[in-house]
Design a protein around this motif. Structure first.
Motif, PDB file in Angstrom:
ATOM      1  N   GLY B  43     -13.224 -12.327 -10.092  1.00  0.00           N
ATOM      2  CA  GLY B  43     -13.354 -10.871 -10.383  1.00  0.00           C
ATOM      3  C   GLY B  43     -13.166 -10.257  -9.282  1.00  0.00           C
ATOM      4  O   GLY B  43     -13.568  -8.850  -9.151  1.00  0.00           O
ATOM      5  N   LYS B  44     -12.151 -10.509  -8.413  1.00  0.00           N
ATOM      6  CA  LYS B  44     -11.900  -9.935  -7.283  1.00  0.00           C
ATOM      7  C   LYS B  44     -11.043  -8.592  -7.538  1.00  0.00           C
ATOM      8  O   LYS B  44     -11.452  -7.361  -7.113  1.00  0.00           O
ATOM      9  CB  LYS B  44     -11.125 -10.644  -6.220  1.00  0.00           C
ATOM     10  CG  LYS B  44     -11.761 -11.854  -5.649  1.00  0.00           C
ATOM     11  CD  LYS B  44     -11.163 -12.466  -4.478  1.00  0.00           C
ATOM     12  CE  LYS B  44      -9.897 -13.023  -4.903  1.00  0.00           C
ATOM     13  NZ  LYS B  44      -9.687 -14.266  -5.634  1.00  0.00           N
ATOM     14  N   THR B  45     -10.051  -8.708  -8.400  1.00  0.00           N
ATOM     15  CA  THR B  45      -9.378  -7.630  -8.544  1.00  0.00           C
ATOM     16  C   THR B  45     -10.117  -6.378  -9.551  1.00  0.00           C
ATOM     17  O   THR B  45     -10.057  -5.277  -9.420  1.00  0.00           O
ATOM     18  CB  THR B  45      -7.909  -7.728  -9.361  1.00  0.00           C
ATOM     19  OG1 THR B  45      -7.358  -8.709  -8.572  1.00  0.00           O
ATOM     20  CG2 THR B  45      -7.305  -6.469  -9.738  1.00  0.00           C
ATOM     21  N   THR B  46     -10.966  -6.923 -10.240  1.00  0.00           N
ATOM     22  CA  THR B  46     -11.997  -6.139 -11.200  1.00  0.00           C
ATOM     23  C   THR B  46     -12.856  -5.366 -10.282  1.00  0.00           C
ATOM     24  O   THR B  46     -12.943  -4.185 -10.540  1.00  0.00           O
ATOM     25  CB  THR B  46     -12.650  -7.163 -12.024  1.00  0.00           C
ATOM     26  OG1 THR B  46     -12.002  -7.803 -13.126  1.00  0.00           O
ATOM     27  CG2 THR B  46     -13.426  -5.933 -13.025  1.00  0.00           C
ATOM     28  N   LEU B  47     -13.131  -5.892  -9.238  1.00  0.00           N
ATOM     29  CA  LEU B  47     -14.147  -5.211  -8.314  1.00  0.00           C
ATOM     30  C   LEU B  47     -13.546  -4.135  -7.675  1.00  0.00           C
ATOM     31  O   LEU B  47     -14.028  -2.970  -7.652  1.00  0.00           O
ATOM     32  CB  LEU B  47     -14.681  -6.176  -7.290  1.00  0.00           C
ATOM     33  CG  LEU B  47     -15.758  -5.821  -6.367  1.00  0.00           C
ATOM     34  CD1 LEU B  47     -17.223  -5.484  -7.034  1.00  0.00           C
ATOM     35  CD2 LEU B  47     -15.897  -6.838  -5.214  1.00  0.00           C
ATOM     36  N   ILE B  48     -12.308  -4.311  -7.096  1.00  0.00           N
ATOM     37  CA  ILE B  48     -11.515  -3.327  -6.526  1.00  0.00           C
ATOM     38  C   ILE B  48     -11.104  -2.339  -7.419  1.00  0.00           C
ATOM     39  O   ILE B  48     -11.010  -1.140  -7.238  1.00  0.00           O
ATOM     40  CB  ILE B  48     -10.106  -3.922  -5.997  1.00  0.00           C
ATOM     41  CG1 ILE B  48     -10.339  -4.886  -4.862  1.00  0.00           C
ATOM     42  CG2 ILE B  48      -9.125  -3.031  -5.526  1.00  0.00           C
ATOM     43  CD1 ILE B  48      -9.455  -4.978  -3.837  1.00  0.00           C
ATOM     44  N   LEU B 169     -11.237   4.659   3.981  1.00  0.00           N
ATOM     45  CA  LEU B 169     -11.359   3.197   3.445  1.00  0.00           C
ATOM     46  C   LEU B 169     -10.252   2.927   2.830  1.00  0.00           C
ATOM     47  O   LEU B 169      -9.637   3.695   1.844  1.00  0.00           O
ATOM     48  CB  LEU B 169     -12.389   3.020   2.440  1.00  0.00           C
ATOM     49  CG  LEU B 169     -12.825   1.686   1.642  1.00  0.00           C
ATOM     50  CD1 LEU B 169     -13.124   0.576   2.602  1.00  0.00           C
ATOM     51  CD2 LEU B 169     -13.932   1.641   0.752  1.00  0.00           C
ATOM     52  N   LEU B 170      -9.537   1.679   3.191  1.00  0.00           N
ATOM     53  CA  LEU B 170      -8.533   1.137   2.481  1.00  0.00           C
ATOM     54  C   LEU B 170      -8.890  -0.026   1.798  1.00  0.00           C
ATOM     55  O   LEU B 170      -9.332  -1.085   1.930  1.00  0.00           O
ATOM     56  CB  LEU B 170      -7.339   0.771   3.376  1.00  0.00           C
ATOM     57  CG  LEU B 170      -5.982   0.029   3.079  1.00  0.00           C
ATOM     58  CD1 LEU B 170      -5.528   0.915   1.682  1.00  0.00           C
ATOM     59  CD2 LEU B 170      -5.191   0.033   4.147  1.00  0.00           C
ATOM     60  N   LEU B 171      -8.534  -0.019   0.465  1.00  0.00           N
ATOM     61  CA  LEU B 171      -8.600  -1.375  -0.453  1.00  0.00           C
ATOM     62  C   LEU B 171      -7.429  -2.082  -0.353  1.00  0.00           C
ATOM     63  O   LEU B 171      -6.420  -1.674  -1.173  1.00  0.00           O
ATOM     64  CB  LEU B 171      -9.262  -1.029  -1.821  1.00  0.00           C
ATOM     65  CG  LEU B 171     -10.403   0.027  -1.897  1.00  0.00           C
ATOM     66  CD1 LEU B 171     -10.424   0.325  -3.389  1.00  0.00           C
ATOM     67  CD2 LEU B 171     -11.695  -0.752  -1.453  1.00  0.00           C
ATOM     68  N   LEU B 172      -7.335  -3.373  -0.084  1.00  0.00           N
ATOM     69  CA  LEU B 172      -6.050  -4.172  -0.072  1.00  0.00           C
ATOM     70  C   LEU B 172      -6.476  -5.269  -0.997  1.00  0.00           C
ATOM     71  O   LEU B 172      -7.184  -6.189  -0.972  1.00  0.00           O
ATOM     72  CB  LEU B 172      -5.764  -4.429   1.134  1.00  0.00           C
ATOM     73  CG  LEU B 172      -5.510  -3.519   2.401  1.00  0.00           C
ATOM     74  CD1 LEU B 172      -6.163  -4.121   3.795  1.00  0.00           C
ATOM     75  CD2 LEU B 172      -3.989  -3.239   2.242  1.00  0.00           C
ATOM     76  N   ASP B 173      -5.391  -5.146  -2.106  1.00  0.00           N
ATOM     77  CA  ASP B 173      -5.548  -6.234  -3.057  1.00  0.00           C
ATOM     78  C   ASP B 173      -4.484  -7.052  -3.010  1.00  0.00           C
ATOM     79  O   ASP B 173      -3.593  -6.772  -3.330  1.00  0.00           O
ATOM     80  CB  ASP B 173      -5.430  -5.606  -4.417  1.00  0.00           C
ATOM     81  CG  ASP B 173      -5.909  -6.574  -5.710  1.00  0.00           C
ATOM     82  OD1 ASP B 173      -5.906  -6.157  -6.610  1.00  0.00           O
ATOM     83  OD2 ASP B 173      -6.143  -7.654  -5.326  1.00  0.00           O
ATOM     84  N   GLU B 174      -4.677  -8.411  -2.371  1.00  0.00           N
ATOM     85  CA  GLU B 174      -3.821  -9.443  -2.037  1.00  0.00           C
ATOM     86  C   GLU B 174      -2.364  -8.765  -1.350  1.00  0.00           C
ATOM     87  O   GLU B 174      -1.430  -8.914  -2.123  1.00  0.00           O
ATOM     88  CB  GLU B 174      -3.637 -10.322  -3.224  1.00  0.00           C
ATOM     89  CG  GLU B 174      -4.904 -10.668  -3.781  1.00  0.00           C
ATOM     90  CD  GLU B 174      -4.540 -12.022  -4.829  1.00  0.00           C
ATOM     91  OE1 GLU B 174      -3.688 -12.746  -4.660  1.00  0.00           O
ATOM     92  OE2 GLU B 174      -5.369 -12.003  -5.833  1.00  0.00           O
ATOM     93  N   PRO B 175      -2.509  -8.218  -0.296  1.00  0.00           N
ATOM     94  CA  PRO B 175      -1.152  -7.546   0.301  1.00  0.00           C
ATOM     95  C   PRO B 175      -0.120  -8.655   0.490  1.00  0.00           C
ATOM     96  O   PRO B 175       1.097  -8.369   0.546  1.00  0.00           O
ATOM     97  CB  PRO B 175      -1.643  -6.829   1.708  1.00  0.00           C
ATOM     98  CG  PRO B 175      -2.874  -7.504   1.893  1.00  0.00           C
ATOM     99  CD  PRO B 175      -3.705  -7.686   0.517  1.00  0.00           C
ATOM    100  N   MET B 176      -0.431  -9.908   0.966  1.00  0.00           N
ATOM    101  CA  MET B 176       0.472 -10.932   1.107  1.00  0.00           C
ATOM    102  C   MET B 176       1.065 -11.634  -0.065  1.00  0.00           C
ATOM    103  O   MET B 176       1.680 -12.651  -0.004  1.00  0.00           O
ATOM    104  CB  MET B 176      -0.169 -12.072   1.792  1.00  0.00           C
ATOM    105  CG  MET B 176      -0.993 -11.830   3.383  1.00  0.00           C
ATOM    106  SD  MET B 176      -0.618 -10.671   4.168  1.00  0.00           S
ATOM    107  CE  MET B 176      -2.108 -10.577   5.188  1.00  0.00           C
ATOM    108  N   ALA B 177       0.575 -11.328  -1.309  1.00  0.00           N
ATOM    109  CA  ALA B 177       0.941 -12.081  -2.520  1.00  0.00           C
ATOM    110  C   ALA B 177       2.458 -12.123  -2.649  1.00  0.00           C
ATOM    111  O   ALA B 177       3.135 -11.123  -2.583  1.00  0.00           O
ATOM    112  CB  ALA B 177       0.324 -11.032  -3.640  1.00  0.00           C
ATOM    113  N   GLY B 178       2.744 -13.284  -2.831  1.00  0.00           N
ATOM    114  CA  GLY B 178       4.366 -13.704  -2.998  1.00  0.00           C
ATOM    115  C   GLY B 178       5.246 -13.439  -1.786  1.00  0.00           C
ATOM    116  O   GLY B 178       6.320 -13.453  -1.849  1.00  0.00           O
ATOM    117  N   THR B 179       4.458 -13.097  -0.637  1.00  0.00           N
ATOM    118  CA  THR B 179       5.350 -13.077   0.806  1.00  0.00           C
ATOM    119  C   THR B 179       5.538 -14.407   1.404  1.00  0.00           C
ATOM    120  O   THR B 179       4.555 -15.410   1.140  1.00  0.00           O
ATOM    121  CB  THR B 179       4.796 -12.164   1.661  1.00  0.00           C
ATOM    122  OG1 THR B 179       3.635 -12.487   1.972  1.00  0.00           O
ATOM    123  CG2 THR B 179       4.846 -10.732   1.055  1.00  0.00           C
TER     124      THR B 179
END
Lengths: 307, 250, 330
Positions: B43-48, B169-179
């Motif tokens: 539920g991490k993305t839902t939280l963001i 405040l900066l919300l970072l949703d998996e910034p490394m995704a796919g890198t």
């Protein structure tokens, strides 16, 4: 404003609603499953009417004419799908609008060329001609009752098909999330052809059934098409249930509105302005209704797509 | 005592019968980098999405610098200083990298209800945008169409856009995704440099990054916070090891 | 599933030179038409090109919200019709001065745009198309029910609008240049707006409205402002139309007319502005040419539209680009 008149207009409203449902049913599924705006659906309705007239002139029998009309309309619809529509599924809605608009232009002219611009008529089948007495002194045309009955019957049939069969389940799933269904290995295109073919026949059926009452002329599909779109937008794209309820609602609101607008307004204003403003408000009613629904529910009453 | 920058109070989110957020209480202080980790589906993305305003919680409150933002729309929260990056790259593909960032700068400046004057020629805006691009290592790629950037560059662009907002405040949703490894390392460096400038909520799967960056970590499983504390504390927590970290810590 | 349409991936700064040249050519040609027309059936040619420019104004307004804003409105003809009716209704009461009826036309259309936009813009994609269509129909039916002003049959505009009291516009040539001037101003204004701060937000909202919201932009508000501007310009087109045809009718607002406007912007090249002018010209000229050949011209026109959609991506300008690309490579 007598009770008799009100009853008659309610029945008329139901009949109109049932007609809209027959057209909207095909439209909403096509939208839902393929995300395809098919403006040419209205000409299917028109074609059903013209074919019914043509085959009746040939055979003299309404039932045979009806069956033949449905068959030819189906073939024609599938032909259109094959030649034009299937190349448009992954295009912008804008392009779909233009292309299907082009088909409307072509077909409206084509029927004019083949059958002439003058309105055609079809006699009501013998068995169902005439009126029956609903109440003492209140006669109502049998054929209109036939239309209502057949529309409700088809509604029930669709309800069973879509709600309780495997194909119906796939259709509902496809309307909610086509990509997912396709990813699960279902041939979404074949599913769509079934939906599309069915919808085409429903529209043609509506056209054939209304032909004895309305005049059959080029462009008759255009206004009905727009109303059908209003129906599916209010009902929620992809939803059969929504289409059914919205169609009946609109049929009733429009018919009753037009019949009684002036009378209702006369309750709050003097007769003369009521007579001028009345018709204007009556014609606006459906659109105001749609605006209200969309204001509070931007995706219609029963949207099939999850948020 | 100053308000925490972000305070989530008993947040709940249900989708019909499905409970995705099950009573999350969490707070982030000024300058803190708070990581939220957890298995997929926690539920991490839902939280963001609830924090940024794209989703409305079913119950609970969200406070941002002491202001209750639970009912505020996305754009108003952004104006208050809440920025976010998306898990699935969300830039403007047919605008240049510079213009993508310039829009973020334009948003926080004077009114955008100006109908004359070339927006893309505003010196001050372009300079600020260029600076943000330089921070993430995209200084040379300003004129490239966002659609033509590599995946890693697009992730960096997302960061640049957020930075240019000068958020609180900066919300970072998996910034490394796919890198890949190299680009991940680069992004970690960028985030290290940005640390302290503003608070950050980092949702990530990349554990190396998380433990290199986080001041505090919350572990989210089944919509609930299982554990919460410093990286060392969380790393050692037997509940966490059992539920999530397990082999990954070796 | 849907591919996004039109608007090249070339940055505006790289395009400016080419666009400027093409626009200059367009306006030069339009300015010279009356001179060329003198050698032939003058009033016919003047009338035709006047109509082209009137619809070009409406098409520009539509290209703005559709090509640049991503808002596909299927009810755009309503704004044109409302503007036309403003002229007709004021004229029926003896008011024919441009300085009164032109602002009235634009204001009424703008108000209609504001009210309907408030409802429409909360919806997305398909719903938006449908609801704009429905509002267009609503306007059409209201106009048809105005028994006082001609109802379904429409209203004749006995006198063209006066300019500061002078009946200059009665002269077809003078009126032609008046329309040309209006077209030029509208084109210029839209060019400026599109690249302004507002325009950038408006265009960004087309690409990614969620992203724009997370930057702090109230997307709904911006889109509504754009929609109102577009509506007002539609009203301007209606003012010009009523004067050009000296007639006002509910048919001006029909959904078929809205469809024609969409065809025009697609035909020329969506999201280019000068494409809207080219598209309006191409559409009307093709229509004239075909209807001169046969009465059944729609039998050709319908399929032609289908073919254009299927094979001519990016409209005429896109076609020109591809041809230029092919020639360049050889």
């Amino acid at each position: 404003m007598s009770t008799g008149l009100v009853v008659v207009q309610i029945l008329n409203g139901l009949q109109f609603g049932v007609l809209l449902f027959l057209i909207a049913a095909g439209l909403t599924l096509v939208f839902g499953v393929m995300d395809f705006i098919n403006l040419a659906h209205g000409v299917q309705y028109m074609l059903g009417a013209y074919l019914a007239v043509a085959f009746y002139t040939l055979t003299g029998n309404f039932l045979i004419a009806l069956v033949l009309a449905l068959a030819v309309a189906l073939v024609f619809g599938l032909l259109l799908e094959f030649l034009v529509f299937r190349h448009l599924y992954d295009r912008d809605h804008l392009e779909q609008v233009i292309a299907t608009f082009g088909i409307i232009i072509f077909l409206n002219q084509a029927v004019k060329t083949i059958w002439g611009a003058a309105p055609l008529t079809l006699p009501i089948p013998e068995f169902f001609s005439g009126s029956i007495a609903l109440m003492p002194g209140l006669l109502y045309p049998v054929w209109r009752l036939v239309i209502i009955a057949s529309g409700l019957a088809i509604g029930l049939l669709l309800y069973i098909l879509v709600g309780h069969t495997r194909v119906g389940m796939l259709v509902r799933a496809g309307a909610t999330n086509a990509r997912m269904v396709s990813a699960l290995g279902v041939d979404i295109h074949r599913l769509f052809m079934i939906v599309f073919g069915f919808g085409t026949m429903l529209a043609a059926f509506a056209g054939a059934m209304i032909a004895p009452i309305l005049s059959v002329e080029p462009g008759m599909g255009d206004t009905v098409l727009i109303l059908a779109f209003v129906v599916i937008v209010i009902g929620g794209i992809g939803s059969m249930r929504g289409a059914f309820l919205a169609a009946l609602l609109i049929g009733l609101v429009d018919t009753l509105g037009r019949s009684f607008a002036i009378d209702i307004l006369r309750l709050v204003m003097p007769p003369s302005p009521a007579r001028t403003v009345g018709p204007a408000i009556a014609s606006m009613l459906i659109y105001v209704l749609m605006a209200l629904v969309l204001y509070f529910r931007p995706a219609g009453l029963f949207p099939a797509r999850g948020r | 005592m100053t308000d925490p920058v972000l305070q989530l109070n008993d947040l709940h989110k249900n989708f019909g019968g499905l409970v995705v957020t099950d009573g999350v209480t969490l707070d982030i202080g000024p300058g803190e980098l708070h990581a939220v980790i957890g298995p997929n589906g926690a539920g991490k993305t839902t939280l963001i999405n609830q924090i940024s305003g794209l989703l409305a919680p079913t119950a609970g409150t969200i406070s941002f610098n002491g202001i209750d933002v639970t009912g505020l729309p996305v754009d108003k929260r952004a104006k208050l200083g809440l920025a976010r990056s998306f898990q699935i790259t969300s830039v403007l593909p047919r605008f240049s990298a510079l213009e993508n960032v310039a829009l973020a700068v334009q948003a926080r400046g004077q009114t955008s209800y100006r109908f004359f004057g070339r927006a893309d020629r505003e010196r001050a805006v372009n300079d600020a945008a260029g600076a943000a691009l330089a921070e993430v290592g995209l200084a040379e790629r300003g004129q490239t169409l966002a659609a033509h950037l590599s995946h890693g560059e697009k992730r960096a662009l997302e960061l640049a856009i957020a930075v240019a907002m000068q958020p609180k405040l900066l919300l970072l949703d998996e910034p490394m995704a796919g890198t890949g490894r190299e680009e991940s390392a680069r992004l970690v460096d960028v985030l290290k440099r940005l640390k302290g400038r503003f608070s950050m909520l980092l949702v990530e799967h990349d554990m190396t990054a998380v433990f290199a960056l986080a001041d505090r970590i919350s572990v989210l499983t089944y919509g609930r916070i299982l554990a919460n504390g410093t990286p060392d504390a969380v790393r050692a927590d037997p509940k966490v090891i059992a539920a999530y970290l397990g082999e990954e810590m070796e | 599933m849907t591919q996004t349409l039109a608007a090249s991936s070339v940055l505006p700064s790289q395009q400016t030179g080419r666009v400027g040249a093409l626009s200059a050519v367009i306006f030069l040609v339009l300015a010279l038409v009356p001179f060329g027309a003198a050698f032939g059936p003058e009033s016919y040619v003047l009338g035709l090109f006047t109509r082209v420019m009137v619809f070009a104004v409406a098409a520009l307004a539509l290209d703005f919200i559709c090509g640049y804003g991503g808002l596909v409105s299927f009810g755009h003809a309503a704004f044109v019709g409302i503007g036309a009716y403003a002229v007709g209704i004021l004229g029926a009461h003896g008011i024919t001065e441009t300085l009164v009826s032109l602002p009235a036309a634009m204001l009424t259309s703008a108000i209609f745009a504001y009210l309907t936009g408030t409802v429409c813009l909360r919806t997305k994609s398909v719903y938006f198309i449908m609801i704009t269509l429905a509002f267009g129909q609503m306007a059409y039916f209201i106009a048809g029910s105005l028994a006082l002003y001609g109802g379904d049959d429409g209203l004749t505009v006995r006198l063209r609008s006066t300019l500061l009291g002078f009946p200059i516009l009665q002269n077809d040539r003078a009126f032609y240049y008046f329309v040309l001037f209006s077209l030029f101003v509208v084109y210029f204004v839209f060019r400026v707006i599109v690249y302004s701060r507002f325009g950038r937000v408006f265009r960004g909202a087309r690409e990614n409205p969620t992203r724009m919201a997370t930057l702090g932009f109230d997307v709904f508000r911006f889109q509504r402002v754009g929609y109102v501007i577009s509506g007002a310009v539609g009203g301007l087109s209606g003012f010009l139309l009523a004067n050009a045809t000296e007639f006002v009718s509910p048919a001006y607002m029909s959904w078929q007319r809205s469809g024609e406007l969409i065809i025009m912007i697609l035909l020329g090249g969506l999201g280019t502005l000068h494409g809207a002018i080219i598209g309006a010209a191409a559409y009307l000229l093709i229509e004239e040419a075909l209807s001169g050949i046969t009465e059944q011209w729609k039998l050709i026109f319908g399929p032609l539209l289908v073919l254009i959609v299927l094979f001519a991506r990016g409209g005429l300008l896109g076609l020109a680009d591809r041809i230029r690309g092919k020639l360049g490579r050889d």
